[in-house]
Enzyme design. Structure first.
Site, PDB file in Angstrom:
ATOM      1  N   LYS A  90      10.199  18.079  11.338  1.00 25.12           N
ATOM      2  CA  LYS A  90      11.461  17.395  11.065  1.00 25.12           C
ATOM      3  C   LYS A  90      12.595  17.995  11.900  1.00 25.12           C
ATOM      4  CE  LYS A  90       9.200  15.531   7.457  1.00 25.12           C
ATOM      5  NZ  LYS A  90       8.457  15.975   6.285  1.00 25.12           N
ATOM      6  N   ASP A 136      11.265  24.396  -0.733  1.00 28.11           N
ATOM      7  CA  ASP A 136      10.713  23.569   0.340  1.00 28.11           C
ATOM      8  C   ASP A 136      11.900  23.074   1.168  1.00 28.11           C
ATOM      9  OD1 ASP A 136       9.663  21.628   1.985  1.00 28.11           O
ATOM     10  OD2 ASP A 136       8.657  20.495   0.398  1.00 28.11           O
ATOM     11  N   TRP A 159       8.937  14.501  -2.896  1.00 28.58           N
ATOM     12  CA  TRP A 159       8.293  15.726  -2.403  1.00 28.58           C
ATOM     13  C   TRP A 159       8.156  16.772  -3.494  1.00 28.58           C
ATOM     14  CZ3 TRP A 159       5.132  15.246   1.259  1.00 28.58           C
ATOM     15  CH2 TRP A 159       5.358  14.330   2.282  1.00 28.58           C
TER      16      TRP A 159
HETATM   17  C1  LIG Z   1       7.538  15.994   5.361  1.00 27.52           C
HETATM   18  C2  LIG Z   1       7.704  16.840   4.145  1.00 27.52           C
HETATM   19  C3  LIG Z   1       6.626  17.490   3.532  1.00 27.52           C
HETATM   20  C4  LIG Z   1       5.209  17.337   4.011  1.00 27.52           C
HETATM   21  O1  LIG Z   1       5.005  17.887   5.239  1.00 27.52           O
HETATM   22  P1  LIG Z   1       3.553  17.868   5.910  1.00 27.52           P
HETATM   23  O2  LIG Z   1       3.748  18.767   7.069  1.00 27.52           O
HETATM   24  O3  LIG Z   1       3.250  16.451   6.263  1.00 27.52           O
HETATM   25  O4  LIG Z   1       2.592  18.403   4.911  1.00 27.52           O
HETATM   26  C5  LIG Z   1       6.881  18.276   2.434  1.00 27.52           C
HETATM   27  N1  LIG Z   1       8.116  18.430   1.944  1.00 27.52           N
HETATM   28  C6  LIG Z   1       9.181  17.814   2.491  1.00 27.52           C
HETATM   29  C7  LIG Z   1      10.537  18.025   1.914  1.00 27.52           C
HETATM   30  C8  LIG Z   1       9.005  16.998   3.613  1.00 27.52           C
HETATM   31  O5  LIG Z   1      10.065  16.384   4.163  1.00 27.52           O
END
Ligand SMILES: *Cc1c(COP(=O)(O)O)cnc(C)c1O
Length: 359
Positions: free
Chosen positions: A196, A172, A102
């Site tokens: 998540k 993030d 990521w």
């Molecule tokens: C799932 C995830 C993303 C991407 O998320 P989207 O909503 O599909 O764009 C980005 N960073 C992390 C750490 C993730 O787990």
């Protein structure tokens, strides 16, 4: 009906009571005479949902008053490009820590907007570690320092907020927000997709300090300009209303659980149990350095790859689903977010022991 234990990395398992409440309110929300899906986002009923959503999130994370909380669309992935467009503020450099798939994606997209300095990378260890902060090559002229607090695919998590040497810290937190206590005031910006740990797909939370907004580049679309959205309570255009409502229900559920501090204790217990099952077996192995193992996403490899398929089939027969690892890592991955009950982790551990005994 038989609900399984769902170990998916995202979208992921919901608290069952939240699903039940959504079901009860599907046709009519409170005494509005209509479903949340049918409401005007500017009407009096939805305004209540929106206000409670923001105030509950502020409560749970203890968000200081000088931070805006935005609920946007485009996923966390859109933020990879929107962060530099919004907060570079004339600067030309940004520092990034590369600890897995990521952060790699965040780096790739940011490169279109600025000179990306990869201040540290754990690529040499195949993303099974986090480079020691003391060795990070930070540039004092950078607009910010970006890191991914939990690498969902590689199962690597920061246990502390790293020292940023005065740089604005951006994180993030898509896969570990609300799973552990954090001090928001140490960050310039935090972002997370909701699918998540906060609810369904369709909402991206951005928590940003006031002084960082209002400097978007001229070509930034207005729906992605943090200042414009802040001025309009994230309703510059039609928001993902039903997803907002569901995230709101999950936040209320989390409050009932005792909030972030209480769920963190449960997350510690769940993760410890699963890692112990892995570490004490000779069939399963987790490749991540112990100190940086994720409490949310637990990848594990079977000693004999030919057992992968039988493992997944037997797990499914036992009501344990979505355990297949990400294609880039292989093996298995169990995602055990807030909504995964301790009984789900116990069932998985029991199954793993039994599978090892019979294979
Ligand atoms: C799932 C995830 C993303 C991407 O998320 P989207 O909503 O599909 O764009 C980005 N960073 C992390 C750490 C993730 O787990």
């Amino acid at each position: 009906m038989s609900r399984v234990y769902n170990f998916s990395a995202g979208p992921s398992a919901f608290p069952e009571t939240v699903l039940q409440q959504a079901k009860e309110e599907l046709l009519e929300w409170r005494d509005s005479g209509m479903s949340v899906m049918e409401m005007s986002h500017r009407g009096k009923h939805f305004s209540i949902i929106a206000e409670e959503l923001e105030s509950d999130l502020r409560d749970l994370l203890n968000v200081p008053a000088n931070y805006k909380v935005l609920f946007l669309q485009g996923g966390a992935s859109a933020q990879f490009s929107l962060i530099p467009q919004n907060i570079l503020n004339g600067k030309t450099k940004a520092c990034y820590i590369k600890t897995g798939a990521w952060s790699e994606k965040a780096i790739k997209d940011a490169k279109s907007y600025c000179n990306v300095i990869v201040s540290a990378s754990s690529e040499d260890s195949k993303f099974t570690s986090i480079p020691d902060v003391a060795g990070w090559q930070l540039d004092s002229e950078a607009a910010y320092l970006h890191y991914t607090s939990n690498e969902t695919i590689h199962g690597v998590e920061f246990s502390d907020i790293p020292e940023s040497q005065g740089l604005t810290l951006v994180s993030d937190m898509s896969s570990n927000i609300l799973s552990r206590k954090i001090d928001v005031s140490q960050f310039g910006l935090i972002y997370a997709g909701t699918q998540k740990n906060m609810g369904p797909a369709g909402v991206t939370v951005v928590i940003v300090r006031d002084d960082l907004i209002g400097h978007a580049t001229k070509t930034t679309p207005s729906v992605f300009d943090y200042a414009e959205q802040a001025k309009n309570q994230s309703m510059l255009n039609t928001p993902a209303t039903y997803s907002w409502y569901l995230v709101g229900l999950v936040l209320k559920w989390l409050k009932e659980q005792g909030g972030v501090a209480a769920i963190e204790q449960r997350n510690i217990t769940k993760a410890a149990k699963l890692y112990k099952a892995i570490d004490t077996s000779s069939l399963y192995r987790n490749p991540v350095e112990v100190a940086v193992r994720s409490r949310m996403n637990v990848p594990f490899i079977l000693a004999d790859e030919s057992l992968d398929k039988p493992f997944l089939a037997a797990a499914e027969a036992n009501g344990l689903l979505e355990l297949k690892g990400h294609r880039s890592v292989g093996g298995m991955r169990a995602s055990i977010y807030n909504a995964m009950p301790e009984a789900g982790v116990a069932a998985l551990c029991e199954f793993m022991t039994e599978f090892e005994r019979t294979h």
